[in-house]
Design a protein around this motif. Structure first.
Motif, mmCIF file in Angstrom:
data_model
loop_
_atom_site.group_PDB
_atom_site.id
_atom_site.type_symbol
_atom_site.label_atom_id
_atom_site.label_comp_id
_atom_site.label_asym_id
_atom_site.label_seq_id
_atom_site.Cartn_x
_atom_site.Cartn_y
_atom_site.Cartn_z
ATOM 1 N N ALA A 12 0.820 -1.215 0.000
ATOM 2 C CA ALA A 12 0.000 0.000 0.000
ATOM 3 C C ALA A 12 0.856 1.269 0.000
ATOM 4 O O ALA A 12 0.541 2.232 -0.702
ATOM 5 C CB ALA A 12 -0.940 -0.004 1.194
ATOM 6 N N GLN A 13 1.930 1.286 0.771
ATOM 7 C CA GLN A 13 2.772 2.483 0.846
ATOM 8 C C GLN A 13 3.496 2.729 -0.471
ATOM 9 O O GLN A 13 3.588 3.860 -0.932
ATOM 10 C CB GLN A 13 3.776 2.362 1.997
ATOM 11 N N THR A 14 4.000 1.678 -1.092
ATOM 12 C CA THR A 14 4.686 1.823 -2.375
ATOM 13 C C THR A 14 3.720 2.286 -3.454
ATOM 14 O O THR A 14 4.067 3.125 -4.290
ATOM 15 C CB THR A 14 5.337 0.487 -2.774
ATOM 16 N N ASP A 16 1.007 4.091 -2.926
ATOM 17 C CA ASP A 16 0.729 5.491 -2.613
ATOM 18 C C ASP A 16 1.860 6.388 -3.128
ATOM 19 O O ASP A 16 1.606 7.454 -3.708
ATOM 20 C CB ASP A 16 0.543 5.653 -1.104
ATOM 21 N N ASN A 17 3.103 5.958 -2.944
ATOM 22 C CA ASN A 17 4.246 6.723 -3.448
ATOM 23 C C ASN A 17 4.200 6.836 -4.971
ATOM 24 O O ASN A 17 4.472 7.905 -5.532
ATOM 25 C CB ASN A 17 5.569 6.082 -3.017
ATOM 26 N N ALA A 18 3.877 5.741 -5.654
ATOM 27 C CA ALA A 18 3.823 5.750 -7.111
ATOM 28 C C ALA A 18 2.741 6.705 -7.616
ATOM 29 O O ALA A 18 2.968 7.468 -8.568
ATOM 30 C CB ALA A 18 3.577 4.339 -7.636
ATOM 31 N N ILE A 19 1.572 6.698 -6.971
ATOM 32 C CA ILE A 19 0.479 7.578 -7.383
ATOM 33 C C ILE A 19 0.845 9.039 -7.123
ATOM 34 O O ILE A 19 0.599 9.915 -7.962
ATOM 35 C CB ILE A 19 -0.830 7.205 -6.662
ATOM 36 N N ASN A 20 1.459 9.324 -5.964
ATOM 37 C CA ASN A 20 1.872 10.691 -5.656
ATOM 38 C C ASN A 20 2.927 11.201 -6.633
ATOM 39 O O ASN A 20 2.889 12.363 -7.052
ATOM 40 C CB ASN A 20 2.384 10.801 -4.219
ATOM 41 N N ASN A 21 3.871 10.325 -7.029
ATOM 42 C CA ASN A 21 4.876 10.718 -8.011
ATOM 43 C C ASN A 21 4.238 10.981 -9.368
ATOM 44 O O ASN A 21 4.646 11.905 -10.078
ATOM 45 C CB ASN A 21 5.959 9.646 -8.133
ATOM 46 N N ALA A 22 3.247 10.185 -9.736
ATOM 47 C CA ALA A 22 2.542 10.404 -11.010
ATOM 48 C C ALA A 22 1.795 11.740 -10.976
ATOM 49 O O ALA A 22 1.784 12.477 -11.972
ATOM 50 C CB ALA A 22 1.579 9.257 -11.280
ATOM 51 N N LYS A 23 1.190 12.086 -9.828
ATOM 52 C CA LYS A 23 0.507 13.387 -9.685
ATOM 53 C C LYS A 23 1.478 14.538 -9.895
ATOM 54 O O LYS A 23 1.176 15.500 -10.607
ATOM 55 C CB LYS A 23 -0.107 13.520 -8.285
#
Length: 163
Positions: A12-14, A16-23
């Motif tokens: 879940a944390q990884t 979340d990091n991937a989605i935030n980086n895409a944003k």
């Protein structure tokens, strides 16, 4: 008897990091300048919601999410792309669900492949995972090798190796 479990999970944390980086990538791109595009991850239901103006931007956002997941060592096979829907105004909404656990069809495919291999192991479906037991650890390692070479439509992890 030695055993291990075959599961399909996404950290879940990884994610979340991937989605935030895409944003962040989308905010800084020139072709998204002045855009009202949004990308949201609902952590409880594991659904990514994309809202944007046109199809071109939607495909760019999907590509960004996939590339960021690959850079974070997450398998994009865990994404289940839904249909595009019209949102308010001239906006397009798309929901991408994250596959957690082996579904019944994938679990049956895994068990059938293991039984067809002729190895002396027992495979059984337990909720959203497959438990494999054998008398020798070498047979279990052969099963892991067999499953890694096959495509079951979901990323697989091998956990709880016990003697």
């Amino acid at each position: 008897m030695p055993s291990f479990d075959i599961v399909s999970k996404v950290d879940a944390q990884t994610l979340d990091n991937a989605i935030n980086n895409a944003k962040k990538e989308i905010l800084n791109r020139f072709d998204f300048n002045g855009s009202k595009s949004t990308v949201e991850l609902d952590k409880k239901t594991n659904v990514v919601t994309i809202v944007t103006e046109d199809d071109m931007r939607l495909k760019a956002i999907e590509g960004s999410i996939i590339s960021r997941m690959m850079k974070q060592n997450l398998d994009p096979k865990s994404l289940d792309f839904g249909d595009e829907q019209q949102a308010s105004g001239n906006m397009i909404r798309k929901e991408i669900s994250i596959k957690e656990g082996l579904d019944k069809d994938a679990a049956k495919k895994v068990v059938a492949k293991i039984k067809a291999s002729g190895l002396k192991v027992q495979a059984s479906i337990m909720d959203d995972q497959v438990r494999v037991t054998a008398k020798k650890i070498d047979d279990l390692q052969a099963v892991i090798n067999l499953c890694r070479n096959e495509d079951f439509g979901q990323p697989l992890q091998y956990i709880n190796m016990r003697n």
